[in-house]
Scaffold this motif. Sequence first.
Motif, PDB file in Angstrom:
ATOM      1  N   ASP A   7     -14.241  18.720  52.779  1.00  0.00           N
ATOM      2  CA  ASP A   7     -14.288  20.184  52.712  1.00  0.00           C
ATOM      3  C   ASP A   7     -13.965  20.739  54.091  1.00  0.00           C
ATOM      4  O   ASP A   7     -14.189  20.075  55.113  1.00  0.00           O
ATOM      5  CB  ASP A   7     -15.670  20.668  52.260  1.00  0.00           C
ATOM      6  CG  ASP A   7     -15.638  22.065  51.653  1.00  0.00           C
ATOM      7  OD1 ASP A   7     -14.566  22.718  51.734  1.00  0.00           O
ATOM      8  OD2 ASP A   7     -16.669  22.481  51.089  1.00  0.00           O
ATOM      9  N   LYS A   8     -13.410  21.926  54.107  1.00  0.00           N
ATOM     10  CA  LYS A   8     -13.122  22.602  55.373  1.00  0.00           C
ATOM     11  C   LYS A   8     -13.322  24.093  55.191  1.00  0.00           C
ATOM     12  O   LYS A   8     -12.778  24.688  54.258  1.00  0.00           O
ATOM     13  CB  LYS A   8     -11.691  22.303  55.844  1.00  0.00           C
ATOM     14  CG  LYS A   8     -11.392  22.857  57.235  1.00  0.00           C
ATOM     15  CD  LYS A   8     -10.060  22.368  57.761  1.00  0.00           C
ATOM     16  CE  LYS A   8      -9.827  22.834  59.197  1.00  0.00           C
ATOM     17  NZ  LYS A   8      -8.559  22.315  59.763  1.00  0.00           N
ATOM     18  N   LYS A  31     -20.365  16.367  45.023  1.00  0.00           N
ATOM     19  CA  LYS A  31     -20.210  15.260  45.966  1.00  0.00           C
ATOM     20  C   LYS A  31     -21.210  14.151  45.647  1.00  0.00           C
ATOM     21  O   LYS A  31     -22.289  14.398  45.097  1.00  0.00           O
ATOM     22  CB  LYS A  31     -20.404  15.736  47.408  1.00  0.00           C
ATOM     23  CG  LYS A  31     -19.472  16.875  47.827  1.00  0.00           C
ATOM     24  CD  LYS A  31     -18.028  16.445  47.806  1.00  0.00           C
ATOM     25  CE  LYS A  31     -17.090  17.487  48.363  1.00  0.00           C
ATOM     26  NZ  LYS A  31     -17.007  18.709  47.541  1.00  0.00           N
ATOM     27  N   TRP A  47     -23.455  25.245  52.551  1.00  0.00           N
ATOM     28  CA  TRP A  47     -22.499  24.302  51.959  1.00  0.00           C
ATOM     29  C   TRP A  47     -23.100  23.714  50.704  1.00  0.00           C
ATOM     30  O   TRP A  47     -24.231  23.208  50.718  1.00  0.00           O
ATOM     31  CB  TRP A  47     -22.175  23.183  52.960  1.00  0.00           C
ATOM     32  CG  TRP A  47     -21.089  22.261  52.457  1.00  0.00           C
ATOM     33  CD1 TRP A  47     -19.841  22.604  52.076  1.00  0.00           C
ATOM     34  CD2 TRP A  47     -21.219  20.857  52.257  1.00  0.00           C
ATOM     35  NE1 TRP A  47     -19.132  21.503  51.664  1.00  0.00           N
ATOM     36  CE2 TRP A  47     -19.954  20.401  51.767  1.00  0.00           C
ATOM     37  CE3 TRP A  47     -22.227  19.918  52.455  1.00  0.00           C
ATOM     38  CZ2 TRP A  47     -19.692  19.074  51.461  1.00  0.00           C
ATOM     39  CZ3 TRP A  47     -21.970  18.596  52.157  1.00  0.00           C
ATOM     40  CH2 TRP A  47     -20.726  18.171  51.677  1.00  0.00           C
TER      41      TRP A  47
END
Length: 492
Positions: free
Chosen positions: A447-448, A468, A463
């Motif tokens: 992720d970014k 995940k 986040w």
Amino acid sequence: GEILWSRYRDSGLESPSIAGNAVLVQSRGNSTVYAFDLFTGEELWSYYLGQGKFQYLGPAIANGELMLYMKTLDNEAIFYRFSSAESPMDVVMTPDPIYVYWAYAIDPMVDTVFIGNFSEGYTAADVDAASLLLNGSIPPLGTEIFETVPGFDGQVLAAYFSMSDFIMSYPPLLDTTQQEYTVTGQFTDAGSFEATGFVTMIGKIQGDLNCDMKVNMLDIAVLTGYIFRGGQPSRPVEAGDVDESGYTDIDDVVCLINYVFLDIPFPTSNRNGANLVSKSFSGSAEVRISRLANDASNSFVISINSDTEIQGIQIEIGSDNPDAIDVTNLVEGMELLSGSVDGNFRIGLVDLNGRYVLPAGATDIVSIQTPNGVEIHLKDAILVKTGGGKINVQFKGNTSDPIAPIAYVLHQNYPNPFNPTTTISFDMKHPGDYSLTIYNVMGQVVDKITGTALMTGPVSIEWNALDKASGVYFYRLEAGDFTQTKKMMLMK
């Protein structure tokens, strides 16, 4: 040519001579010999020779006894023999040994000095008790005569002295030593005496908090329990002041750990002057407490920005309800010590094996949660550099208003471990762009998040890792020329 002292008598004085530390003179009527202190002029004693015409020729000292040589008008020689001013005798002190280490914790404590085996026909009853002094300055609390005492012949005078006064007549003592003591006094006929003895004194052993005559992990447990959990203090409490600074704090814990596990000598004592390693304040650091942005559950983080490595941390948190504070350790390698002490909440971080140190730079050290309505504030902070010695500290921030940071700082995510969401916070030193990149353990980007801070101050990002897999992840902040990476764990 300077006059040091003078004496005046109506009858006059003549024929001066020196014997030991005394000046001996004869009265002009030739009937009395006077002895004056050579340095002060104080009259020590006098002796009446009787009626008649004598010529005083001088003194001699042999085997500790004074001989006066006189001559009559008929040239007949006369010798006067005087007993030694220091009457031979024996002194014994009890208790032996004396535990200096515990003396201040037990009051009162009394030393008994037995004085006996008198010579020259003296007995214990002949001693002027009011004249007795121990080590030249300590008068007795009382005296008593015993007819028999083991080890003595005849009457024995027991003189009772304050043990604390006796101990304070010596420099601060460490470990076990043999110390000489003296007892002086006078007999009722004005004769004086001085007797010397020895006593074993077990001095204060630095770091022996539980009084078992050893310095080991047990003493570390006692000290940390007292400082951070409100446990029982050492006996006496001064024994916990390992570095002899006058205070008991995390610096003493670090010194004790280094001594036990790393064989590093204790720092120089401010009181005993031992030839040990010295230490002093050096380096600087800022300690900051901040409320996590937009967090209604009263979550806070304490961070440190230091220009030197840190081996020990002690934080004092003020609160109207310290028992309601919950703290989480954010520093791997250091053990968290915490508890409510003296109406405040105290936090400590230290590696009890002495091997891990917090590197220089900016680091989040703990996160704090309190129930709604419970406010906290930073009261004090003590940081200890590697090897011992305090760091100059400035602490800033409050729990309601964010403060402009002095540097970029990436904080530890909270909560950690988490499932499935966590908050990642960081401080922006300047307004500008930033990017937060999340990696898995394989180094792959999962992720970014990018954004722009319109002002300096804290930024918080939530986040969500719902899609995940459980495991360790890394998050990396890039802002301006600043880059920092931290680790977090997802547990489903």
